[in-house]
Design an enzyme around this catalytic site. Structure first.
Site, PDB file in Angstrom:
ATOM      1  N   ASP A  19       0.814  -1.224   0.000  1.00 34.01           N
ATOM      2  CA  ASP A  19       0.000   0.000   0.000  1.00 34.01           C
ATOM      3  C   ASP A  19       0.844   1.270   0.000  1.00 34.01           C
ATOM      4  OD1 ASP A  19      -2.234  -1.663   0.176  1.00 34.01           O
ATOM      5  OD2 ASP A  19      -2.053  -1.746   2.353  1.00 34.01           O
TER       6      ASP A  19
ATOM      7  N   GLY B  79      -4.139  -4.564  -4.185  1.00 36.79           N
ATOM      8  CA  GLY B  79      -5.195  -3.599  -4.515  1.00 36.79           C
ATOM      9  C   GLY B  79      -4.534  -2.306  -4.951  1.00 36.79           C
ATOM     10  N   HIS B  80      -4.524  -2.049  -6.244  1.00 33.87           N
ATOM     11  CA  HIS B  80      -3.827  -0.873  -6.755  1.00 33.87           C
ATOM     12  C   HIS B  80      -4.837   0.164  -7.243  1.00 33.87           C
ATOM     13  CE1 HIS B  80      -0.007  -3.518  -7.337  1.00 33.87           C
ATOM     14  NE2 HIS B  80      -0.375  -3.371  -6.087  1.00 33.87           N
TER      15      HIS B  80
ATOM     16  N   LYS C 207       1.975   2.046  -5.137  1.00 33.93           N
ATOM     17  CA  LYS C 207       2.621   1.506  -6.346  1.00 33.93           C
ATOM     18  C   LYS C 207       1.754   1.702  -7.591  1.00 33.93           C
ATOM     19  CE  LYS C 207       2.910  -2.535  -4.330  1.00 33.93           C
ATOM     20  NZ  LYS C 207       2.512  -2.236  -2.953  1.00 33.93           N
TER      21      LYS C 207
ATOM     22  N   GLN D  80       2.249  -6.077  -3.031  1.00 37.36           N
ATOM     23  CA  GLN D  80       2.733  -6.109  -1.644  1.00 37.36           C
ATOM     24  C   GLN D  80       4.050  -5.325  -1.476  1.00 37.36           C
ATOM     25  OE1 GLN D  80       1.879  -9.627  -2.927  1.00 37.36           O
ATOM     26  NE2 GLN D  80      -0.170  -8.900  -2.545  1.00 37.36           N
TER      27      GLN D  80
HETATM   28  P1  IMO Z   1      -0.722  -4.225  -2.324  1.00 36.14           P
HETATM   29  O1  IMO Z   1      -0.225  -4.777  -3.626  1.00 36.14           O
HETATM   30  C1  IMO Z   1      -1.088  -4.601   1.961  1.00 36.14           C
HETATM   31  C2  IMO Z   1      -1.141  -8.637   3.667  1.00 36.14           C
HETATM   32  C3  IMO Z   1      -2.417  -9.103   4.343  1.00 36.14           C
HETATM   33  C4  IMO Z   1      -1.828 -10.031   5.394  1.00 36.14           C
HETATM   34  C5  IMO Z   1      -0.656 -10.672   4.675  1.00 36.14           C
HETATM   35  C6  IMO Z   1      -0.963 -12.053   4.104  1.00 36.14           C
HETATM   36  O2  IMO Z   1      -2.008  -3.501  -2.374  1.00 36.14           O
HETATM   37  O3  IMO Z   1       0.353  -3.438  -1.644  1.00 36.14           O
HETATM   38  P2  IMO Z   1      -2.353 -12.844   1.975  1.00 36.14           P
HETATM   39  O4  IMO Z   1      -3.808 -12.706   1.640  1.00 36.14           O
HETATM   40  O5  IMO Z   1      -1.437 -12.231   0.981  1.00 36.14           O
HETATM   41  O6  IMO Z   1      -1.968 -14.261   2.309  1.00 36.14           O
HETATM   42  O7  IMO Z   1      -2.177 -12.025   3.374  1.00 36.14           O
HETATM   43  O8  IMO Z   1      -0.311  -9.795   3.621  1.00 36.14           O
HETATM   44  N1  IMO Z   1      -1.310  -8.165   2.278  1.00 36.14           N
HETATM   45  C7  IMO Z   1      -1.252  -6.877   1.902  1.00 36.14           C
HETATM   46  N2  IMO Z   1      -1.143  -5.756   2.637  1.00 36.14           N
HETATM   47  N3  IMO Z   1      -1.130  -4.514   0.619  1.00 36.14           N
HETATM   48  C8  IMO Z   1      -1.195  -5.622  -0.139  1.00 36.14           C
HETATM   49  O9  IMO Z   1      -1.054  -5.558  -1.471  1.00 36.14           O
HETATM   50  C9  IMO Z   1      -1.319  -6.878   0.496  1.00 36.14           C
HETATM   51  N4  IMO Z   1      -1.454  -8.147   0.076  1.00 36.14           N
HETATM   52  C10 IMO Z   1      -1.428  -8.932   1.163  1.00 36.14           C
HETATM   53  O10 IMO Z   1      -3.105  -8.021   4.914  1.00 36.14           O
HETATM   54  O11 IMO Z   1      -1.290  -9.282   6.451  1.00 36.14           O
HETATM   55 MG    MG Z   2      -3.204  -3.054  -0.837  1.00 39.70          MG
END
Ligand code: IMO
Ligand code: MG
Length: 429
Positions: free
Chosen positions: A13, A40-41, A16, A222
């Site tokens: 978050d 989630g972009h 990106k 992530q």
């Molecule tokens: P973007 O691309 C923030 C976190 C989840 C959880 C951990 C594992 O938007 O930056 P998962 O469902 O992947 O097995 O969950 O990772 N998480 C994210 N946190 N942004 C994301 O993606 C995330 N994708 C997974 O909240 O702590």
């Molecule tokens: Mg996210």
């Protein structure tokens, strides 16, 4: 050589999506190499915010090609719904979106298992999209790749194997296995036909594009602190968002990867469980959440907020070999009297400058802060670094010093145009 990587330096978050949207104009291909629809972009399209979970953010440019390579786990249902949403907005995907035949697929039982594990294991706070269980199947050699999925009889056989292997856990949830199998066969065979035209050998496609010197932008999901190996294990995602993930997740030689751009938020956020040394539980935390609209783009959960942690960003710089930084959401800090920057951690009398692997230290260490003066006023719309309030300039300079990489660009809002090009004429590719 023309490969640029955009990756997150914190817990995801970082913004990106906006950065990729900003840079994608210069690229020919935008590539997702790990993760799935847990990402989630958020982008702005025709003035309206818009979230993509699986399809790369470059899709909003009509002449770009978007790849989802073998390292990604693909939920066919999520993929179709994203394509449908794009089609409804008249954004063409035909001949522009490609998925790897070697990517593994996410099926309904992965989502069920994700939820079950969350309720009986250590709670990770996952997105419950089935990401971890799908990667676990891949590692257990039980996974179903896109190429297997498209062969109806192979799919049926693998599905049966999988349902048998998962019998205890599904039975325990009172799930009728033969009914589940029937439902999956009905729904997913139809989805397979939908997906078929998008499937290619993405590694080969990339090899050819790189040899033609076309511009490739790798978009991570992530962030480094959610990396399976270099993050706050076990509170991580089940893939490698770090730069090494590209070699395995897309089949690109390491020597081809030169420009590594880290996206860093001016403060820190995290969704889900796990250590967060600079987390704030006070009004400042609420202030950042409100101003930054820090609510998960995938799950809607409020994000945990805290001060900038230079220890984790330095860690990310080293793990990824970051040579460019983009700072986001500085505007959301406007209005604070003072700001704190974490420079190191303290635990049982020891000072830690490097990110510690121990989960005990990660949990109980306290931050060593440096305090700096805050700034005021609306800074969105400013496009010249020298026009920023002096304390905002000083904050940026101090962050640069602490993490050891120059901040080339500052993003001050969701719109593509809301940026300060601190370094002029950066050669991103
Ligand atoms: P973007 O691309 C923030 C976190 C989840 C959880 C951990 C594992 O938007 O930056 P998962 O469902 O992947 O097995 O969950 O990772 N998480 C994210 N946190 N942004 C994301 O993606 C995330 N994708 C997974 O909240 O702590
Ligand atoms: Mg996210």
């Amino acid at each position: 050589m023309s490969v640029l990587v955009v990756l997150g330096t914190q817990w995801g978050d970082e913004g990106k999506g906006k950065v990729v949207h900003y840079l994608a104009e210069q690229a020919d291909y935008i590539v997702r190499y790990q993760g799935g629809n847990n990402a989630g972009h958020t982008l702005i399209y025709q003035g309206v915010p818009f979230v993509l979970h699986l399809i790369p953010s470059g899709i909003l440019f009509p002449d770009k090609r978007c790849l989802i390579t073998n390292g990604v786990v693909i939920d066919p249902k999520a993929f179709k719904s994203e394509i449908d949403i794009l089609s409804n907005k008249n954004i063409s995907t035909c001949g522009r979106v490609f998925i790897s035949e070697q990517a593994h697929i996410i099926l309904p039982y992965h989502r069920i298992i994700d939820s079950v594990f969350e309720s009986c294991n250590i709670k990770i706070g996952t997105t419950k999209k089935g990401i971890g269980p799908a990667y676990a199947d891949k590692v257990n050699r039980l996974g179903i790749r896109v190429v297997d999925y498209l062969e109806k009889y192979v799919f049926e056989e693998l599905l049966e194997n999988n349902l048998e292997a998962k019998y205890p856990i599904l039975h325990d949830q009172n799930i009728n296995i033969s009914e589940l199998k029937r439902e999956i066969m009905n729904e997913y065979n139809e989805l397979a036909d939908f997906i078929r035209p998008f499937v290619v050998d993405t590694r080969l496609l990339l090899e050819k594009a790189i040899s033609r010197n076309e511009k490739i932008l790798f978009e991570s999901a992530q962030g480094t602190l959610l990396d399976l190996d270099f993050g706050t294990y076990p509170f991580v995602t089940s893939s490698n968002p770090t730069v090494g993930g590209i070699c395995c997740g897309a089949g690109v030689e390491p020597s081809k990867i030169q420009n590594i751009l880290g996206v860093v938020k001016a403060y820190t956020t995290r969704v889900g469980e796990g250590p967060f040394i600079t987390e704030l539980f006070d009004n400042v935390g609420n202030f950042l959440r409100d101003k930054g609209q820090e609510y998960g783009a995938t799950t809607g959960r409020p994000r945990r907020c805290g001060w900038f942690d230079s220890v984790i960003v330095r860690h990310s710089v080293k793990v990824n070999g970051i040579n460019h930084l983009i700072l986001t959401k500085l505007d959301c800090m406007s209005g604070l009297d003072t700001m704190k920057i974490c420079v190191a951690y303290k635990y049982k009398g020891n000072v830690y400058n490097e990110f510690p692997a121990s989960r005990t230290i990660q949990k109980y260490a306290t931050p060593i802060y440096e305090e700096v003066k805050g700034f005021e006023g609306q800074i969105k719309g400013i496009t010249n670094f020298n026009k920023l309030p002096i304390n905002a300039q000083k904050y940026v300079k101090r962050l640069e010093q602490l993490v050891g990489v120059k901040i080339d660009l500052i993003s001050l809002g969701r719109k593509r145009s809301e940026v300060i090009e601190v370094t002029e004429n950066v050669k991103w590719f």
